[in-house]
Design a protein around this motif. Sequence first.
Motif, PDB file in Angstrom:
ATOM      1  N   ASP A 102       8.002 -10.119  -0.894  1.00 49.96           N
ATOM      2  CA  ASP A 102       8.396  -9.369  -0.593  1.00 49.96           C
ATOM      3  C   ASP A 102       7.333  -8.718  -1.643  1.00 49.96           C
ATOM      4  OD1 ASP A 102       9.901  -7.183   0.541  1.00 49.96           O
ATOM      5  OD2 ASP A 102       9.320  -6.392  -0.803  1.00 49.96           O
ATOM      6  N   LEU A 103       6.246  -7.652  -0.696  1.00 52.76           N
ATOM      7  CA  LEU A 103       5.512  -7.433  -1.569  1.00 52.76           C
ATOM      8  C   LEU A 103       6.283  -5.761  -2.156  1.00 52.76           C
ATOM      9  CD1 LEU A 103       2.199  -6.610   0.543  1.00 52.76           C
ATOM     10  CD2 LEU A 103       2.942  -8.233  -0.393  1.00 52.76           C
ATOM     11  N   ASP A 104       5.245  -5.684  -4.059  1.00 56.29           N
ATOM     12  CA  ASP A 104       5.971  -4.775  -4.693  1.00 56.29           C
ATOM     13  C   ASP A 104       5.732  -3.551  -4.519  1.00 56.29           C
ATOM     14  OD1 ASP A 104       7.532  -7.293  -5.896  1.00 56.29           O
ATOM     15  OD2 ASP A 104       5.759  -7.241  -7.282  1.00 56.29           O
ATOM     16  N   HIS A 105       6.058  -2.891  -4.439  1.00 52.15           N
ATOM     17  CA  HIS A 105       6.612  -0.648  -4.738  1.00 52.15           C
ATOM     18  C   HIS A 105       5.164  -1.003  -3.522  1.00 52.15           C
ATOM     19  CE1 HIS A 105       8.789  -0.838  -8.188  1.00 52.15           C
ATOM     20  NE2 HIS A 105       7.777  -1.741  -9.120  1.00 52.15           N
ATOM     21  N   ASN A 123       1.364   2.614   0.520  1.00 58.58           N
ATOM     22  CA  ASN A 123       1.241   3.925   1.811  1.00 58.58           C
ATOM     23  C   ASN A 123       1.130   4.999   1.266  1.00 58.58           C
ATOM     24  OD1 ASN A 123       1.366   2.090   3.780  1.00 58.58           O
ATOM     25  ND2 ASN A 123       3.345   1.639   3.962  1.00 58.58           N
ATOM     26  N   HIS A 142      -1.141   4.958   5.218  1.00 63.70           N
ATOM     27  CA  HIS A 142      -0.299   4.278   6.536  1.00 63.70           C
ATOM     28  C   HIS A 142      -2.217   3.127   7.020  1.00 63.70           C
ATOM     29  CE1 HIS A 142       2.455   2.278   8.402  1.00 63.70           C
ATOM     30  NE2 HIS A 142       3.289   2.817   8.215  1.00 63.70           N
ATOM     31  N   GLY A 185      -2.763   0.204   4.000  1.00 66.89           N
ATOM     32  CA  GLY A 185      -1.404  -0.249   4.303  1.00 66.89           C
ATOM     33  C   GLY A 185      -1.655  -2.005   4.655  1.00 66.89           C
ATOM     34  N   ASP A 186      -2.102  -1.070   6.014  1.00 67.27           N
ATOM     35  CA  ASP A 186      -1.760  -2.626   7.118  1.00 67.27           C
ATOM     36  C   ASP A 186      -2.660  -3.567   6.760  1.00 67.27           C
ATOM     37  OD1 ASP A 186      -0.442  -1.276   8.899  1.00 67.27           O
ATOM     38  OD2 ASP A 186      -1.991  -0.254  10.246  1.00 67.27           O
ATOM     39  N   LEU A 242      -1.174  -5.923   4.723  1.00 70.92           N
ATOM     40  CA  LEU A 242      -0.832  -6.909   4.781  1.00 70.92           C
ATOM     41  C   LEU A 242      -1.560  -8.122   5.551  1.00 70.92           C
ATOM     42  CD1 LEU A 242       1.800  -4.444   6.468  1.00 70.92           C
ATOM     43  CD2 LEU A 242       1.965  -5.972   5.356  1.00 70.92           C
ATOM     44  N   ARG A 279       6.702 -12.818   9.515  1.00 68.64           N
ATOM     45  CA  ARG A 279       6.775 -11.725   8.901  1.00 68.64           C
ATOM     46  C   ARG A 279       8.359 -11.107   9.916  1.00 68.64           C
ATOM     47  NH1 ARG A 279       4.065  -6.457   9.996  1.00 68.64           N
ATOM     48  NH2 ARG A 279       4.192  -5.126   8.991  1.00 68.64           N
ATOM     49  N   GLY A 281       9.161  -5.682   7.172  1.00 70.63           N
ATOM     50  CA  GLY A 281       7.907  -4.785   7.097  1.00 70.63           C
ATOM     51  C   GLY A 281       6.857  -5.351   6.833  1.00 70.63           C
ATOM     52  N   GLU A 282       7.375  -5.952   5.030  1.00 68.09           N
ATOM     53  CA  GLU A 282       6.342  -5.896   4.261  1.00 68.09           C
ATOM     54  C   GLU A 282       7.170  -7.362   3.648  1.00 68.09           C
ATOM     55  OE1 GLU A 282       9.069  -4.262   3.133  1.00 68.09           O
ATOM     56  OE2 GLU A 282       8.941  -3.808   1.366  1.00 68.09           O
TER      57      GLU A 282
HETATM   58  N1  LIG Z   1       1.302   0.201   6.125  1.00 66.84           N
HETATM   59  C1  LIG Z   1       2.496  -0.168   7.005  1.00 66.84           C
HETATM   60  N2  LIG Z   1       3.721  -0.316   6.296  1.00 66.84           N
HETATM   61  C2  LIG Z   1       4.801  -0.616   6.211  1.00 66.84           C
HETATM   62  C3  LIG Z   1       4.680  -1.581   7.557  1.00 66.84           C
HETATM   63  N3  LIG Z   1       6.319  -1.787   7.514  1.00 66.84           N
HETATM   64  C4  LIG Z   1       6.793  -1.052   6.225  1.00 66.84           C
HETATM   65  N4  LIG Z   1       5.984  -0.565   6.442  1.00 66.84           N
HETATM   66  C5  LIG Z   1       6.214   0.299   4.584  1.00 66.84           C
HETATM   67  O1  LIG Z   1       6.588  -0.665   3.964  1.00 66.84           O
HETATM   68  C6  LIG Z   1       7.277   0.097   2.609  1.00 66.84           C
HETATM   69  C7  LIG Z   1       8.669  -0.566   2.340  1.00 66.84           C
HETATM   70  O2  LIG Z   1       9.660   0.360   1.112  1.00 66.84           O
HETATM   71  P1  LIG Z   1      10.554  -0.206   0.158  1.00 66.84           P
HETATM   72  O3  LIG Z   1      11.276  -0.996   0.982  1.00 66.84           O
HETATM   73  O4  LIG Z   1      10.819   0.928  -0.425  1.00 66.84           O
HETATM   74  O5  LIG Z   1       9.967  -1.350  -0.748  1.00 66.84           O
HETATM   75  P2  LIG Z   1       8.895  -1.802  -1.790  1.00 66.84           P
HETATM   76  O6  LIG Z   1       8.099   0.448  -2.497  1.00 66.84           O
HETATM   77  O7  LIG Z   1       7.826  -2.372  -1.184  1.00 66.84           O
HETATM   78  O8  LIG Z   1       9.274  -2.156  -2.846  1.00 66.84           O
HETATM   79  P3  LIG Z   1       9.882  -2.712  -4.072  1.00 66.84           P
HETATM   80  O9  LIG Z   1       9.850  -4.177  -2.503  1.00 66.84           O
HETATM   81  O10 LIG Z   1      11.428  -2.729  -4.041  1.00 66.84           O
HETATM   82  O11 LIG Z   1       9.508  -3.676  -4.803  1.00 66.84           O
HETATM   83  C8  LIG Z   1       7.816   1.391   3.149  1.00 66.84           C
HETATM   84  O12 LIG Z   1       7.071   2.215   3.090  1.00 66.84           O
HETATM   85  C9  LIG Z   1       7.383   1.032   4.930  1.00 66.84           C
HETATM   86  O13 LIG Z   1       7.001   1.892   5.397  1.00 66.84           O
HETATM   87  C10 LIG Z   1       3.586  -1.867   8.396  1.00 66.84           C
HETATM   88  O14 LIG Z   1       3.833  -2.220   9.465  1.00 66.84           O
HETATM   89  N5  LIG Z   1       2.306  -1.291   7.762  1.00 66.84           N
END
Ligand SMILES: Nc1nc2c(ncn2[C@@H]2O[C@H](COP(=O)(O)OP(=O)(O)OP(=O)(O)O)[C@@H](O)[C@H]2O)c(=O)[nH]1
Length: 644
Positions: free
Chosen positions: A520-523, A528, A533, A536-537, A540, A559, A562-563
């Motif tokens: 799982d990606l950190d923070h 984003n 966003h 962010g894409d 990914l 996948r 989300g991340e």
């Molecule tokens: N750009 C983009 N962002 C996404 C997608 N799917 C999910 N996300 C974002 O991924 C983020 C996940 O956030 P969190 O679950 O809080 O986790 P985190 O910020 O990675 O923190 P930790 O997992 O605790 O390290 C959210 O902001 C979602 O909007 C996507 O398809 N594209």
Amino acid sequence: MPYRQSHTFITYSFKGNGFSAVHLFMTMLFKIFIKFSTLLIILFALLTKVQASVSVQLFINTNQVISLTTSANTSLNSNFTNLSFDELLQHADNNRSSNNQLSVSLINYLQSQEAQLSIKQQEYLTYLTAYQFTFSANYQKAMLLLNQLIQTSQQNNIVIRSHETSISINSGTQQWTEGLAHIKTLISLINDSDDKKLVEGSLITIAAFFNNLGQYQEALLYIQQINQDDITLQRDICFINQQQALANLRLFLAKAEPFNLEKAAPLEAHLNDSIALCQQANEPLVVNLLRTYLAELDLFEQRAEQALSTLLPNIDEVIATNYPVLINLTYNLLAQAYWQQHDIANTEKYINLAKNNIELLSQTQQTIQTYLLLSQLAEQQGNYALALKYHQQYSKAKQKVADEEQAKQLAFQLAKQSDYQTKENIRRIRQQNSIYSSKQSLSQQQEGNHLLLIILLIVLLITLFIWGYKSWLTQQKLKLITEYDHLTQVNTRAQFVELGQQAIERCKEINKPLSCIMFDLDHFKNINDVYGHSIGDKVLQQVSTVCKHTCRPNDFIGRIGGEEFAIILPDCNLLVAEDIAQRCLSAIAELNVKSLGITSPVTASFGISDAERVNYDLTRLMADADSAMYASKHHGRNCINVYR
Ligand SMILES: Nc1nc2c(ncn2[C@@H]2O[C@H](COP(=O)(O)OP(=O)(O)OP(=O)(O)O)[C@@H](O)[C@H]2O)c(=O)[nH]1
């Protein structure tokens, strides 16, 4: 998204999501179509009175061997003008695989002189002609001649060699039951023979058959029966070593894990020795087949550079063999090697060459790999329509190979139980291959009195086939849309779970380990929030691409949130999984995100779990990897935890 919260999703994806209903319906229609076609084919065969003796009659009526080429050149090279027919036959025989063109021209000449040959010489010539038909994959004509020789020849050596070549053909055409029946007869014939060379040749052929049947231990047993010190013919020593190397390679690859160079070393040494032996024996075809085995081993060990240096300098020699299977295999391996090196231009060049004659080959692992690589390449180049097309061909080939594996196992087990030959067993195997046999009968039809009815039946059959095929194609397209995540081009969660279930069941069945990596990606939320966003894409996409390239060819990635991503690693213990996870972690941290304007590196937290621990239960396996991943989050992120 923690995995625990999404458990219901997995259950849902198994139960179906509407798409499954379409799938079931289509499958049912297709099955009805297949049954109906079979009925039509059988009816067709009955109407035109198929006779088992058709092939024999054909031979007798022509009263001469079939010409190898339509415009055969029957003049004789001046080097051979003083030789007797016996000597010419011997030359044609000695050069049959090492200098195929010379052998063909001698056979064509001898055929033009057929009236002057004795019966024995005619039979020898017929055998050599059959061999050449086999060499050029013209199996039907070859079988015609070989069956005739087996039934009528008084020469023991010709009958033995005809059985041998029939076994090779049965092996090439996946007629395992027939091949095992020939082996049974051949063994009794060689038991009575004191011609050592002939016996050696038969044992090598039998070993080669068992290698193709996937019964490598059995192949080694026959090789052991040959006392290599007794052999005088270098060419036989070469063939024995080839079959031995092939059996050992397959047994090694079935058990080994990559990067275990120490264990691979003896095999590599034997392959190099065998290449040298076959070079001395002037058998370029076998030399180059052995080079493909060596390259396969190198690719398994992720040594693309070495595979390229084994294959590239010998491309011209490979092409000169004229042997489609070898040529295709070499191109295929070169493409795989360049793919490992991320050299897209060369991957494309060689995979397209491999694709050119793919239709000539039966569906094998080689075909599967070609279509998979073509699909991955098209995907990488953003040509999703083409990627979809190749992926469909890949799935088709994979299914066909899996079916063939089952047929092989069944044929071997039944033959083993009954000492290779009871009528009951043959009937069962034939039942399995009924569609195939019916099609074969179809090809042997003579025109009859029921021409009109036959034409009608053919039109009906073609219409049904097109209709069935189109339905199947639509179903495949629908399926693919649900299988791939649009953004990252890895498996969707549903597809990942489905593939994971298949892989875990298979590994359980064959008693192999299987691991799961989840990360799982950190923070990621910060990325984003700060960069937007769409950036962010892109992150990914980059993450999924590097991880795909870091995994082994048989691993697959999905996948699942989300991340959040997961990887299933079949035939992989925790130690190797940890190594792969470490390489993914480094590859993500080293991503060039500065080009996206992101100032600090992107990192991910990893969790690993092991299927043996949870008795091959996918849900528990993923839950364990998920827990381990959350432990990594708690331990400061950007690290790996193994669930123990
Ligand atoms: N750009 C983009 N962002 C996404 C997608 N799917 C999910 N996300 C974002 O991924 C983020 C996940 O956030 P969190 O679950 O809080 O986790 P985190 O910020 O990675 O923190 P930790 O997992 O605790 O390290 C959210 O902001 C979602 O909007 C996507 O398809 N594209």
